[in-house]
Write a protein that holds these residues in place. Sequence first.
Motif: not given
Lengths: 393, 289
Positions: B78-105
């Motif tokens: 929800r913080a990402c949805a509100q545009g929080s930069e700190a939240a987006w940093d955390r989100f990208l750090n945590r989920y970016r690679q996982k998202l690509y892995d899941a898409a590949a699977a």
Amino acid sequence: MLQDRCKKTTGERSMKGQNPDGSRRAGELAINGRLMAKISKIVRSSLARGTLEKSADHPDANLLAAFAEDRLVNRERAAVVNHLAQCTNCREYLALASSGAGTESSAVAGPATYQRVRRFSPVWRWASGTAVALCVLAVVWQVRVQLPPAAQSQKSSPVVPSAKSGSPAASAMSKNELETAKDQALSVAKPKPAKPSSKPIKKELRPAEEQASSQVNLPMAMKSESSRVAPAVPSPDLQSAQAFSAERSRVPMPANQPFRVLRGQLALRSPAEPNALWSINAAPGTASNTRGMVQRSTDGGQTWETVHVSDNVDFRTAAADGLDVWAGGTDGALFHSLDGGLHWGQIEVADANTQLRGTIVSIDTRKSPQIAITTNLGETWISMDGGWHWRRE
Amino acid sequence: MSMINSRPVATRTQAQEWPLYFADLYDKSKAQEFGLSFDDFAAILEQVSRAYLAPDTSQAEVRELHASLRLEDLALARACAQGSEAAWDRFLNRYRQKLYDAAAAIAKEESTARELADSLYAELFGTRQAEDGQRVSKLISYTGRGSLEGWLRTVLAQNYVNEYRRQRRLVSFEEQTQTEEQSRKKVDTEVPADSRLEQATDAALLELSAEERMILASYYLDERTLAAIGRMLGVHESTISRRIGKITARLRKRIIRGLRQLGMSARAAEEAMENDVRDLAVDLRGRLV
């Protein structure tokens, strides 16, 4: 472009029956072919008819993700399963999402009702059954080892002969001898109450702890000539941090604001002893330790063993009421064991507005289940229900 | 933890009266790290409980639902949805690679997977606009019932299937005609089943539990592997194999019982099943070639 590629890849899959691993599926069909063939056609057409009647009310991605992670309540899960039985689309979403699943599921546990019990595979069923059998054998063996030789010989050759035996030895035994033998047998079978040690316990008490320790620890430890039997000793493999929670769950939880077990911990692996003495740094040579350690004695204070409860807490006081053992220390840390120190769980002492923060210097369990705690800041916290709820005095 | 006593209480007095345990949940969620206020967070909790529970649900049940939520994930989304930069940093750090892995699977093909993940990223950042012109992130629809990672995988799967389905509607007329002809031929060669057999089978299927029907549908209709069904239900494939064996054996007995109740003799019922099996055997071989 994406659409083209989607068409290509999923098109290939659909030719193989929407299965990326067609050869594996073919192998399964060959293995299970006989049973499947018996009903497959008619079942397939009937299932397909049922699928056509699918409802339009699809579960969203949130519910499907929670379903895959076993985090739905039974009512919700039943609704989702019922829908999945009818809806090809949602089954496909779930299957594809599961195909990319890592180890995320159930990483953080929710309340019990929001977690279904996982069905064990037969391998685990057999493994757990074998482990339980080994535990029982270990307990029997340990009990035999702990019994004095006299008791074992009495056990193997009954001291009290049966009146119906009619053996010459039995008939020759007088009534008084019979009573004496009975008493001996009973005295061996009963657990010996702990005797206060004639030796003074070498312990340097901290000023704030002195009063509490003299009032609480020793009397509490010794007063409990409880008839409770020590619980079975689980094998090391079966000892888990969840055991404390499982044990705690036997105590009925009152409504409204349950207490919180912050984490369960393992402790010693020796059998629980309801008559043990509990104290802090009571063993010779440990009184000057910079960190307070929970220790217990099963021989009336002559020898002490350190019980590992937590590495991060400087313990200042411990109290026991039979197998109920409490230990408190710095930063409001309160630990509770329901099984004589085999398993520990940290309990958060808090009411609706505030949380205990000081160092716990005394624990009073004399009016159990009322528990009273005092801190170095002079605060007193009381629980009237064995630690479920707390209020600040 | 030291903030427990000050912040939530102070905020609570400013606006609406929230249940006291919200303060605890707020702390657990670490929402403050992303600039999500207590009132915002409490409103999210209210929204989630309204989405899943009836208005007359007891307070205890509401509280249990709130306690079961993935609070950290919820606050982050929800913080990402509100545009929080700190939240987006955390989100990208945590989920970016996982998202690509899941898409590949899911997509099984690298470039498709990348495109799938990129298009989801665009949705997460917000491709559509609200009435006030603000971008609306898809993360606003995450409710914390399951993990954020699981939700992302499910959304990826939905996007993938829906893209494919949309494309399938655009298949050329010739391809479509060929497919229809093939299916018509197939239907013509099938022996019409005894209506009593269909009736008995429908009744027998209705006696099964929903989960059993789901397993059968996944296996027979969707033709998934035992391992795939096992993953869907969180059990081992051998368990699924055994269950399918038991279900089919039970189903067969019930169908025969149903046929006898419909007036068929025991021998005729067995024959009806055997005829069906012979048809199927041919059908099955054709599918496996």
